[in-house]
Enzyme design. Sequence first.
Site, PDB file in Angstrom:
ATOM      1  N   GLN A 106       0.851  -1.198   0.000  1.00  0.00           N
ATOM      2  CA  GLN A 106       0.000   0.000   0.000  1.00  0.00           C
ATOM      3  C   GLN A 106       0.884   1.244   0.000  1.00  0.00           C
ATOM      4  OE1 GLN A 106      -3.353  -0.750   3.148  1.00  0.00           O
ATOM      5  NE2 GLN A 106      -1.655  -2.105   3.582  1.00  0.00           N
ATOM      6  N   ASN A 107       2.186   1.046   0.140  1.00  0.00           N
ATOM      7  CA  ASN A 107       3.095   2.186   0.241  1.00  0.00           C
ATOM      8  C   ASN A 107       3.405   2.756  -1.141  1.00  0.00           C
ATOM      9  OD1 ASN A 107       3.040   1.513   2.880  1.00  0.00           O
ATOM     10  ND2 ASN A 107       5.084   0.620   2.951  1.00  0.00           N
ATOM     11  N   VAL A 108       3.725   4.056  -1.131  1.00  0.00           N
ATOM     12  CA  VAL A 108       3.978   4.753  -2.396  1.00  0.00           C
ATOM     13  C   VAL A 108       5.435   5.229  -2.446  1.00  0.00           C
ATOM     14  CG1 VAL A 108       1.561   5.462  -2.655  1.00  0.00           C
ATOM     15  CG2 VAL A 108       3.128   6.944  -1.372  1.00  0.00           C
ATOM     16  N   ASP A 109       6.292   4.624  -1.597  1.00  0.00           N
ATOM     17  CA  ASP A 109       7.654   5.156  -1.392  1.00  0.00           C
ATOM     18  C   ASP A 109       8.739   4.460  -2.200  1.00  0.00           C
ATOM     19  OD1 ASP A 109       8.116   2.720  -0.011  1.00  0.00           O
ATOM     20  OD2 ASP A 109       7.645   3.622   1.930  1.00  0.00           O
ATOM     21  N   HIS A 124      -1.674   1.277  -4.189  1.00  0.00           N
ATOM     22  CA  HIS A 124      -2.037   2.688  -3.990  1.00  0.00           C
ATOM     23  C   HIS A 124      -1.176   3.612  -4.853  1.00  0.00           C
ATOM     24  CE1 HIS A 124      -4.176   1.974   0.157  1.00  0.00           C
ATOM     25  NE2 HIS A 124      -4.896   1.583  -0.883  1.00  0.00           N
ATOM     26  N   GLY A 215       3.263  -4.519   9.016  1.00  0.00           N
ATOM     27  CA  GLY A 215       3.189  -3.076   9.251  1.00  0.00           C
ATOM     28  C   GLY A 215       1.990  -2.387   8.647  1.00  0.00           C
ATOM     29  N   THR A 216       0.848  -3.035   8.715  1.00  0.00           N
ATOM     30  CA  THR A 216      -0.374  -2.362   8.242  1.00  0.00           C
ATOM     31  C   THR A 216      -1.504  -2.572   9.244  1.00  0.00           C
ATOM     32  OG1 THR A 216      -2.081  -2.233   6.512  1.00  0.00           O
ATOM     33  CG2 THR A 216      -0.944  -4.357   6.729  1.00  0.00           C
ATOM     34  N   PRO A 242       4.200  -4.303  15.768  1.00  0.00           N
ATOM     35  CA  PRO A 242       4.451  -4.157  17.206  1.00  0.00           C
ATOM     36  C   PRO A 242       3.180  -3.993  18.036  1.00  0.00           C
ATOM     37  CG  PRO A 242       5.106  -2.160  16.026  1.00  0.00           C
ATOM     38  CD  PRO A 242       4.661  -3.145  14.994  1.00  0.00           C
ATOM     39  N   GLN A 243       2.079  -3.562  17.393  1.00  0.00           N
ATOM     40  CA  GLN A 243       0.885  -3.176  18.173  1.00  0.00           C
ATOM     41  C   GLN A 243      -0.188  -4.243  18.259  1.00  0.00           C
ATOM     42  OE1 GLN A 243       0.766  -0.288  19.595  1.00  0.00           O
ATOM     43  NE2 GLN A 243       2.302   0.937  18.526  1.00  0.00           N
TER      44      GLN A 243
HETATM   45  P1  OAD Z   1      -1.426   2.650   9.345  1.00  0.00           P
HETATM   46  O1  OAD Z   1      -0.816   3.881   9.908  1.00  0.00           O
HETATM   47  O2  OAD Z   1      -2.904   2.543   9.333  1.00  0.00           O
HETATM   48  O3  OAD Z   1      -0.864   1.375  10.116  1.00  0.00           O
HETATM   49  C1  OAD Z   1       0.514   1.249  10.346  1.00  0.00           C
HETATM   50  C2  OAD Z   1       0.747  -0.066  11.045  1.00  0.00           C
HETATM   51  O4  OAD Z   1       2.159  -0.228  11.170  1.00  0.00           O
HETATM   52  C3  OAD Z   1       0.168  -0.141  12.466  1.00  0.00           C
HETATM   53  O5  OAD Z   1      -0.484  -1.390  12.638  1.00  0.00           O
HETATM   54  C4  OAD Z   1       1.406  -0.012  13.359  1.00  0.00           C
HETATM   55  O6  OAD Z   1       1.267  -0.732  14.579  1.00  0.00           O
HETATM   56  C5  OAD Z   1       2.454  -0.653  12.480  1.00  0.00           C
HETATM   57  N1  OAD Z   1       3.839  -0.237  12.760  1.00  0.00           N
HETATM   58  C6  OAD Z   1       4.317   0.908  13.288  1.00  0.00           C
HETATM   59  N2  OAD Z   1       5.658   0.897  13.338  1.00  0.00           N
HETATM   60  C7  OAD Z   1       6.065  -0.301  12.843  1.00  0.00           C
HETATM   61  C8  OAD Z   1       7.315  -0.928  12.623  1.00  0.00           C
HETATM   62  N3  OAD Z   1       8.474  -0.309  12.927  1.00  0.00           N
HETATM   63  N4  OAD Z   1       7.326  -2.179  12.083  1.00  0.00           N
HETATM   64  C9  OAD Z   1       6.166  -2.819  11.777  1.00  0.00           C
HETATM   65  N5  OAD Z   1       4.951  -2.269  11.960  1.00  0.00           N
HETATM   66  C10 OAD Z   1       4.891  -1.033  12.473  1.00  0.00           C
HETATM   67  O7  OAD Z   1      -0.806   2.487   7.871  1.00  0.00           O
HETATM   68  P2  OAD Z   1      -1.349   1.563   6.691  1.00  0.00           P
HETATM   69  O8  OAD Z   1      -1.955   0.317   7.190  1.00  0.00           O
HETATM   70  O9  OAD Z   1      -0.259   1.459   5.691  1.00  0.00           O
HETATM   71  O10 OAD Z   1      -3.989   4.982   2.011  1.00  0.00           O
HETATM   72  O11 OAD Z   1      -2.485   2.481   6.091  1.00  0.00           O
HETATM   73  C11 OAD Z   1      -3.221   2.007   4.997  1.00  0.00           C
HETATM   74  C12 OAD Z   1      -3.586   3.153   4.099  1.00  0.00           C
HETATM   75  O12 OAD Z   1      -4.181   4.202   4.870  1.00  0.00           O
HETATM   76  C13 OAD Z   1      -2.434   3.859   3.430  1.00  0.00           C
HETATM   77  O13 OAD Z   1      -1.975   3.190   2.272  1.00  0.00           O
HETATM   78  C14 OAD Z   1      -3.019   5.184   3.078  1.00  0.00           C
HETATM   79  C15 OAD Z   1      -3.674   5.483   4.400  1.00  0.00           C
HETATM   80  O14 OAD Z   1      -4.707   6.371   4.354  1.00  0.00           O
HETATM   81  C16 OAD Z   1      -4.529   6.023   1.359  1.00  0.00           C
HETATM   82  O15 OAD Z   1      -4.157   7.162   1.551  1.00  0.00           O
HETATM   83  C17 OAD Z   1      -5.600   5.648   0.402  1.00  0.00           C
END
Ligand code: OAD
Length: 269
Positions: A106-109, A124, A215-216, A242-243
């Site tokens: 889902q990352n754009v990086d 995405h 990490g999602t 981690p969460q």
């Molecule tokens: P979120 O911010 O919703 O979730 C991030 C997840 O990463 C959480 O479950 C954290 O616990 C976890 N996390 C944090 N630090 C970490 C680490 N060091 N290692 C592993 N996990 C870690 O982000 P996404 O799930 O990517 O879309 O969000 C999904 C979509 O929502 C994105 O693609 C974007 C956003 O709105 C659009 O904009 C359409």
Amino acid sequence: MQESESIARAAQWLRSARRVVVFTGAGVSADSGIPTFRDADGFWTRYPVDEFATWRGLEGALARQPARLAEFLHAVLRPVAMAQPNAAHRAIAALEQHANVTVITQNVDRLHQEAGSTAVHEVHGSLFDVVDRRGQVLDTLSRAAILRIAEDLQRARHRRPIRPRVALALRPWAGIGPDGLYRPGIVLFGDAMAEPAWTDALAIACRCDCLLQVGTSATVMPAAMLPREAKGAGAKLITIDPQGGSGDIWLRGTAADVLPQLLRAAFES
Ligand code: OAD
């Protein structure tokens, strides 16, 4: 289950899987210095989604609060421009030496590709692509070009008149050209998913034996369907976060810590 037991079982599944999908979100890039969206320091906790994660919201922000828009875009673009793959991206790329792996992100990086992953589906889109109204890619920017935009935005928000300066800073990435509107090739709320990445991703997820969800928060549809669809089709589901975690096994920890550990357990023992 003890943590070491969970790792050992996940390693066994990975070793015996014929097709592996790694489904990633912002957390996989957190150790590269890019904030996530929904954690305490996440973008959506600082900037409301309806104002900053839809095209209509962004247009409104340019009209009504250009300094805040420039602040937001600088906060998003600078870390991406400065980022390098971390141990998690590298471990996912290294997994290709042992299994048939597809990354669905889902990352754009673009960090998976930079780490060396060869099959990456960006559902995405990509922050680096500039697309026309129909989604055709017109140009692909470099990290240096993204950094220049971020720095120009930072300067623009402190000099009047702000709005035209912000629009000018954005010109390599978004604006109106001789052939009409152009903008970054990313998916925002209300948009269709990036194609053909999404259709391919769904088909591949349904055929895998093991899906690693890394990490999602898996809260944003339709991307969040993928792990459920894979599991429904019989795949083992391993979550690294981690969460919190769902699926058959939750490996608690950061992606940069857990993934290298998992690879060692699967392929070096
Ligand atoms: P979120 O911010 O919703 O979730 C991030 C997840 O990463 C959480 O479950 C954290 O616990 C976890 N996390 C944090 N630090 C970490 C680490 N060091 N290692 C592993 N996990 C870690 O982000 P996404 O799930 O990517 O879309 O969000 C999904 C979509 O929502 C994105 O693609 C974007 C956003 O709105 C659009 O904009 C359409």
